[in-house]
Scaffold this motif. Structure first.
Motif, short mmCIF file in Angstrom:
data_model
loop_
_atom_site.label_atom_id
_atom_site.label_comp_id
_atom_site.label_asym_id
_atom_site.label_seq_id
_atom_site.Cartn_x
_atom_site.Cartn_y
_atom_site.Cartn_z
N ALA A 1 11.75 14.36 -0.06
CA ALA A 1 10.68 12.88 -0.54
C ALA A 1 11.11 11.29 -0.37
N THR A 2 11.35 10.16 -0.85
CA THR A 2 12.38 9.06 -1.05
C THR A 2 11.19 8.41 -1.39
N PHE A 3 11.95 7.82 -2.81
CA PHE A 3 11.11 6.89 -3.04
C PHE A 3 10.61 5.77 -2.25
N PHE A 4 11.49 4.63 -1.50
CA PHE A 4 10.84 3.64 -0.75
C PHE A 4 11.12 3.80 0.43
N SER A 5 10.05 3.76 1.27
CA SER A 5 10.86 3.35 2.91
C SER A 5 9.33 2.85 3.29
N MET A 6 9.99 1.64 4.14
CA MET A 6 9.01 0.98 5.03
C MET A 6 9.14 1.19 6.31
N ARG A 7 8.93 2.37 6.86
CA ARG A 7 8.62 2.43 8.31
C ARG A 7 7.50 4.02 7.90
N LEU A 8 7.13 4.57 9.07
CA LEU A 8 6.70 6.04 9.50
C LEU A 8 7.56 6.57 9.64
N PRO A 9 8.08 8.14 8.99
CA PRO A 9 8.62 8.77 9.87
C PRO A 9 8.84 8.76 11.28
N PHE B 1 13.32 14.95 11.66
CA PHE B 1 14.17 15.49 10.52
C PHE B 1 14.19 13.87 9.31
N SER B 2 13.17 12.63 9.53
CA SER B 2 13.30 12.09 8.68
C SER B 2 12.61 11.95 7.45
N GLU B 3 13.17 11.58 6.68
CA GLU B 3 13.06 11.66 5.16
C GLU B 3 11.14 10.61 4.69
N VAL B 4 10.97 11.31 3.92
CA VAL B 4 9.54 10.66 4.18
C VAL B 4 9.55 10.38 2.32
N MET B 5 8.24 9.45 2.12
CA MET B 5 7.40 9.39 1.02
C MET B 5 6.43 10.37 1.48
N ALA B 6 6.02 10.36 -0.30
CA ALA B 6 4.52 11.84 -0.66
C ALA B 6 4.14 11.39 -1.75
N LEU B 7 3.16 11.43 -2.04
CA LEU B 7 1.68 10.89 -2.86
C LEU B 7 1.89 12.05 -4.15
N PRO B 8 2.55 13.07 -4.47
CA PRO B 8 3.29 13.40 -5.88
C PRO B 8 4.14 12.78 -6.35
N GLY C 1 0.35 -1.01 0.23
CA GLY C 1 0.36 0.11 -0.02
C GLY C 1 0.68 1.27 -0.06
N ILE C 2 0.47 2.35 0.23
CA ILE C 2 0.56 3.43 0.55
C ILE C 2 0.56 4.14 1.38
N LEU C 3 0.11 3.48 2.62
CA LEU C 3 0.23 4.29 3.65
C LEU C 3 1.50 5.56 4.30
N PRO C 4 2.84 4.57 4.52
CA PRO C 4 4.19 6.23 4.33
C PRO C 4 3.78 7.37 3.48
N ALA C 5 3.37 7.60 2.26
CA ALA C 5 2.93 8.23 1.49
C ALA C 5 1.83 8.69 1.77
N ILE C 6 1.02 8.84 2.72
CA ILE C 6 -0.82 9.60 2.81
C ILE C 6 -0.45 10.12 4.27
N VAL C 7 0.58 9.17 4.63
CA VAL C 7 1.19 10.24 5.94
C VAL C 7 1.63 11.41 5.87
N GLY C 8 3.17 10.91 4.82
CA GLY C 8 4.02 11.78 5.16
C GLY C 8 3.80 13.13 3.91
N SER C 9 2.48 13.19 3.23
CA SER C 9 1.22 14.53 2.73
C SER C 9 1.33 14.98 3.92
N PHE C 10 0.47 14.34 4.38
CA PHE C 10 -0.18 14.89 5.65
C PHE C 10 0.98 15.96 6.49
N TYR C 11 2.12 15.05 7.55
CA TYR C 11 2.71 16.10 7.73
C TYR C 11 3.69 17.49 7.16
#
Length: 288
Positions: free
Chosen positions: A218-226, A230-237, A62-72
């Motif tokens: 942004a980072t392309f791939f992450s297996m954990r939430l930020p 200072f964490s990199e994040v996935m983001a929807l766009p 799924g895309i949970l990290p991207a949703i959370v990252g965009s929210f942050y």
């Protein structure tokens, strides 16, 4: 005289007909785009798609990290940009003397609103990532996105404040209120619908920005939430861009990109609906 009036009405009908056709054409093009994206991506959407982690190099899961990252990122941007934009608009509207300096500042703000977002991304890379040493992180991305929407919030807030009738200010001052009390208790509540609309539409804009966060967050791939700012994040766009442009398994990744696009479109649509609802609600409150 009658011939001139008839001719003027005929020209008016032609002009309005052309404008109506242009409006319908724009709506039709928008409808085709939305239909195309939903047709390709709606079948991917599921509860697991929205709430699970990506797997196997973004070819499954799924895309949970991207949703959370965009929210942050969006939350951080609006928390920084809103007070700066509103207070800047208050100063320019209520305190600054009308003159050449204010006109220059307004021209600068308008020009800043037209700067391509990739330029803001390079600025964020130079200042926040490198110079301030925040690294590629939520903090760098949120500050960069805050600069992107700052001109929009300033202009929307300024227009909202200027639309408040001067009689409101005069009446408050005549009752013995100070300048700040007048602004806080009279002017700001009356201007609140326009200010909120500008802020929320700014949120809708940065939610879909890709260029600024490529360099800063942004980072392309992450297996954990930020776990920190200072964490990199996935983001929807950026997730959509990366899957389509750099994905190594297009047959599996492009459907995920369309599903992500559907989620992003729905989020932006909901944000715009919230803006409309809040504007109507506060407008009615001020009228009553």
């Amino acid at each position: 005289m009658e011939n001139k009036l008839t001719k003027r009405k005929a020209v008016e009908k032609i002009v309005f007909s052309i404008l109506g056709l242009l409006m319908l054409s724009s709506i039709a093009v928008l409808g085709v785009i939305i239909f195309f994206i939903f047709k390709r991506g709606l079948g991917v959407i599921s509860w697991e798609f929205l709430t699970s982690m990506p797997k196997n190099g973004m070819t499954e899961g799924g895309i949970l990290p991207a949703i959370v990252g965009s929210f942050y990122l969006v939350s951080g941007a609006i928390l920084v940009a809103t007070p700066l934009g509103v207070f800047a608009a208050i100063y320019m509207t209520e305190y600054a003397k009308k003159g050449k300096l204010i006109r220059i500042i307004r021209i600068g703000v308008n020009n800043l609103a037209g700067v391509p977002s990739v330029v803001f991304g390079l600025f964020g890379l130079s200042i926040f990532v490198k110079y301030l040493n925040f690294g590629v992180s939520i903090l760098s991305g949120a500050l960069t996105l805050a600069i992107v929407i700052l001109p929009t919030i300033i202009r929307a807030s300024e227009e909202a404040l200027m639309s408040v009738p001067d009689e409101y200010r005069s009446s408050s001052l005549a009752l013995g209120a100070t300048k700040w009390q007048t602004i806080k208790n009279v002017v700001l509540p009356a201007a609140l619908p326009g200010i909120l609309t500008g802020c929320i539409l700014g949120v809708g804009r940065v939610a879909g920005e890709t260029a600024p966060i490529i360099f800063t967050a942004a980072t392309f791939f992450s297996m954990r939430l930020p776990n920190s700012v200072f964490s990199e994040v996935m983001a929807l766009p950026y997730n959509i861009y990366a899957l389509v442009a750099t994905g190594t398994f297009p047959q599996k990744q492009i459907p995920i990109a369309y599903g992500t696009a559907v989620v992003l479109l729905v989020l932006v649509l909901l944000i715009n609906l919230v803006a409309i609802f809040m504007r109507i609600k506060f407008s009615k409150k001020n009228t009553n």
